[in-house]
Design an enzyme around this catalytic site. Sequence first.
Site, PDB file in Angstrom:
ATOM      1  N   MET A 430       1.479  -0.821  14.352  1.00 36.03           N
ATOM      2  CA  MET A 430       2.753  -1.204  13.732  1.00 36.03           C
ATOM      3  C   MET A 430       2.684  -2.656  13.282  1.00 36.03           C
ATOM      4  SD  MET A 430       5.869  -0.463  12.854  1.00 36.03           S
ATOM      5  CE  MET A 430       6.971  -1.669  12.121  1.00 36.03           C
ATOM      6  N   GLU A 465      -2.363  -2.801   8.511  1.00 38.24           N
ATOM      7  CA  GLU A 465      -1.255  -3.571   9.094  1.00 38.24           C
ATOM      8  C   GLU A 465      -1.180  -4.985   8.508  1.00 38.24           C
ATOM      9  OE1 GLU A 465       0.741  -1.767  10.567  1.00 38.24           O
ATOM     10  OE2 GLU A 465      -0.615  -0.090  10.914  1.00 38.24           O
TER      11      GLU A 465
HETATM   12 ZN    ZN Z   1       1.973   1.393   7.550  1.00 44.35          ZN
END
Ligand code: ZN
Length: 1026
Positions: A430, A465
């Site tokens: 994330m 990311e």
């Molecule tokens: Zn993504």
Amino acid sequence: MEPFTNDRLQLPRNMIENSMFEEEPDVVDLAKEPCLHPLEPDEVEYEPRGSRLLVRGLGEHELDEDEEDYESSAKLLGMSFMNRSSGLRNSAAGYRQNSDGTCPAPSARTIGVCVCIILLAVAIILAIYFLPRCTFTKEGCHKNNRPTEPIQPIATNGKLFPWAQIRLPTAVTPVRYDLTLHPNLTSMTFRGSVTISLQALQATWNIILHSTGHNISRVTFMTAVSSQEKEVDVLEYPLHEQIAIVAPETLLEGHNYTLKIEYSANISSSYYGFYGISYRDESNEKKYFAATQFEPLAARSAFPCFDEPAFKATFVIRIKRDEQYTALSNMPKKSSVVLEDGLVQDEFFESVKMSTYLVAFIVGEMKNLSQDVNGTLVSIYAVPEKIGQVQHALETTVKLLDFYQSYFEIQYPLKKLDLVAIPDFEAGAMENWGLLTFREETLLYDANTSSVADRKLVTKVIAHELAHQWFGNLVTMQWWNDVWLNEGFATFMEYFSLEKIFGELSSYEDFLDARFKTMKKDSLNSSHPISSSSVESSEQIEEMFDSLSYFKGASLLLMLKTYLSEDIFQHAIILYLHNHSYTSIHSDDLWDSFNEFTNKTLDVKKMMRTWTLQKGFPLVTVQRKGKQILVQQERFCLNVKPEIQPSDASSLWHIPLSYITDGKNYSKHRSVSLLDKKSGVINLTEEVQWIKVNTNMTGYYIVHYADDNWEALIKQLKINPYVLSDKDRANLINNIFELAGLGKVSLQRAFDLIDYLRNETYTAPISEALFQTELIYNLLDKLGHVDLASRLVNKVFKLLQSQIQQQTWTDEGTPSTRELRSVLLDFACAHRLENCSAAALKLFFDWMASNGTQSLPTDVMTTVFKAGAKTEGGWSFLLSKYVSLGSEAEKNKILEALASSEDVRKLYWLMKKSLDGDLIRTQKLSFIIRTVARHFPGHLLAWDFVKENWSKLVQKFHLGSYTIQSIVAGSTHLFATKAHLSEVQAFFENQSEATFRLRCVQEALEVIQLNMQWVEKNLKTLTYWL
Ligand SMILES: [Zn+2]
């Protein structure tokens, strides 16, 4: 966010004796047995499961037949109905007619009673409908979280809630959050206090914001003028996860106010929000860890906030913690103060302006390795015992950060960039601004056990990311309907950056493979436009995080970049990022930036809207007429009812048509024209033997040729395949098999085309051919056509025999050849070809004799483990290693081998243990279910497991989430009988309307129907010539 897709090519398995299901299979409830050796014979306990009904031979029985027939069929197979869903039985009983097929005439008394009941029912409905404060809107009435209802909602205290929509009003906007949190990792609770500085954009009385699961103890309100705190009431409306603060005075346009909310809550036990985990360290001591995962809708569960991406604000975060823990957040630490009670309070610098879903904080025991990159401190964090595995991530991040900063011509704006390996994490990773979170397997690298595929995975996920720090964090989509602007771009940049700075990894092969798989999904009727207007409920938002947003988004950007040139593409996105930094945008804002560079010679917005606003993609049909090439387009749609044309027959795309012909060096010759009508003509300067359209498959479409051109291409491949690039060769293989699925070409011709594979040395075409033939193998095998499946394997084996014979059990060669080795040896071992299993077993037993200390070649490690896992001792040894090892890369290979067992008891035990989450982390459950479901006995068991544990799965992973999508598809995609279709349909219908409406459920049903259709169409032909 990076959804976790460990979808590496899985190859056909060994044949299983037909006797497998001739008697009631034992299923041991091993979950009740805590020991590591789950298969002691005296602990066997029968636990028959529902979908055993749907074994070989029963496919002809339909579930909607008479119930007695249904039961007796199952009884013939010695099965129990104990676990069958009652809904299925009821629906069968409800439709039962009299024996003569007519309904009995009702008596006068019956009619009288019926009329009374109807009148009473109507009266009740009317009374409820016209009641003021209608109870329809209380939680529980609308389980499916449907979009706005016109009825006035009621707050939990019985008062009117002043807002009825899911989306927040825009009258008030947050400017700054001041958040203090005190988590208690042993009681798994936390106390919080948030002060929100607001600005009124319109006059209003109410402040509506998000909050869920909080015990709010006090709310105060302050105007900028008086600076006097006034305690105010709060109304809660859990259905929309909203609260309303009724201000003591009218909020005036342009004025600033402050809201302070004090609350407490539980630390979540799911993977969503502010969640807690426990794990055991090297010395088996239990440790606690808390982390956040807010995207898309969970910031509201950690603190009351305006939880929509367009409400950007700054954040000051303070965390109280025990001394032994480290606390991290988006920004660098400003101060650390020891409090009176011995706790430490860390305060972090005020953040840049950002969306709530990007806020993050972590509390746990961690160590880090850091390096300064032009004023930004890059750090990789892991739990202390894994700090030795972070070096690769640090080196990779430093290179990528440098690349992105110069490519986008915008500096990364924070002073630090932390990448943290979390011990239990649902997604792959994330992109929280400044605090990237990862699974351990997507960040840590261990030179002794990580394969070339593992290295690629870590590199790709970091690249993804990091790209989000610009695409998503700096410039954000207004709303989740455009999430492809985040995910499509991050995915595109992930491959693009790897190609630029880690060219040796040949990541283009993975991107090509991802495009093939995405188009397969996009050719279904259940597909959707990547920029969709109807996204509102939480399930609809979760569902936007699917492979279409990621990979179709990325594929369209690749197509555009190739068409416009790399230079124009780069300048347009630099302009886009500069123009929209720290704001939120729509898709059109992106296309406007492109149009500034095309000088009106091309309307990029008009062109790209044909790709983003409609689902599916075009099939381009090509015909040669002398020097003319006639082309036409229609939607490529795998229709479950072929006689019905797709309703959107008027679909039209603006397609950049690139092509190569024999005799032209196409890599230096740009032959591209735009097809923006139903049909068109390309004029060549000379007559050609063949034409191959969609050069290097940079375009998002499938091409079909007239017979003579297919024949010429097949001939060319046989004479010299290398005239075409490996991408083009893989593209031809993909297209011809997809066209065979559609019935446009015969399956025989598709096999004729791959006949050239004897001379193929590249990874992409061989992988694609194996993938396509594996699909066919799986259908045949699962339906019990074992002989035919075996003939198919032999046919493929003959094509690849010499390549298989050349393989060695080493890690030598380029990354691409190493991956090819891994694919070929796995195929050979799975089918016990060429003494492969014997060689693998020898390596396994040598490794076992060294107590797992001898190092194995990493690329073939999974194949070696799979061979070992087929033996009793091997399986147990692998399990003991799984529990004690510290390398996630090695553990994953072991887990795949364990889950490839043919023993249903072991498989059930693995799934159950992963659901429990102690011995095997729950983050691995969807991977285990998908692996189990690939093989014959497991594919029935996996579906059983999903049904039995559905409510737990949904609780843990959320309805509509990527994990749930993956579990539904993984456990059903190999079904191909009417009985299975009915079973899957009935199961989801019996859940909730929202569940049945899930796109992944509709897709699963469509895939089963297509499988049935495929078998019906091709089985005879296959039997004849295979
Ligand atoms: Zn993504």
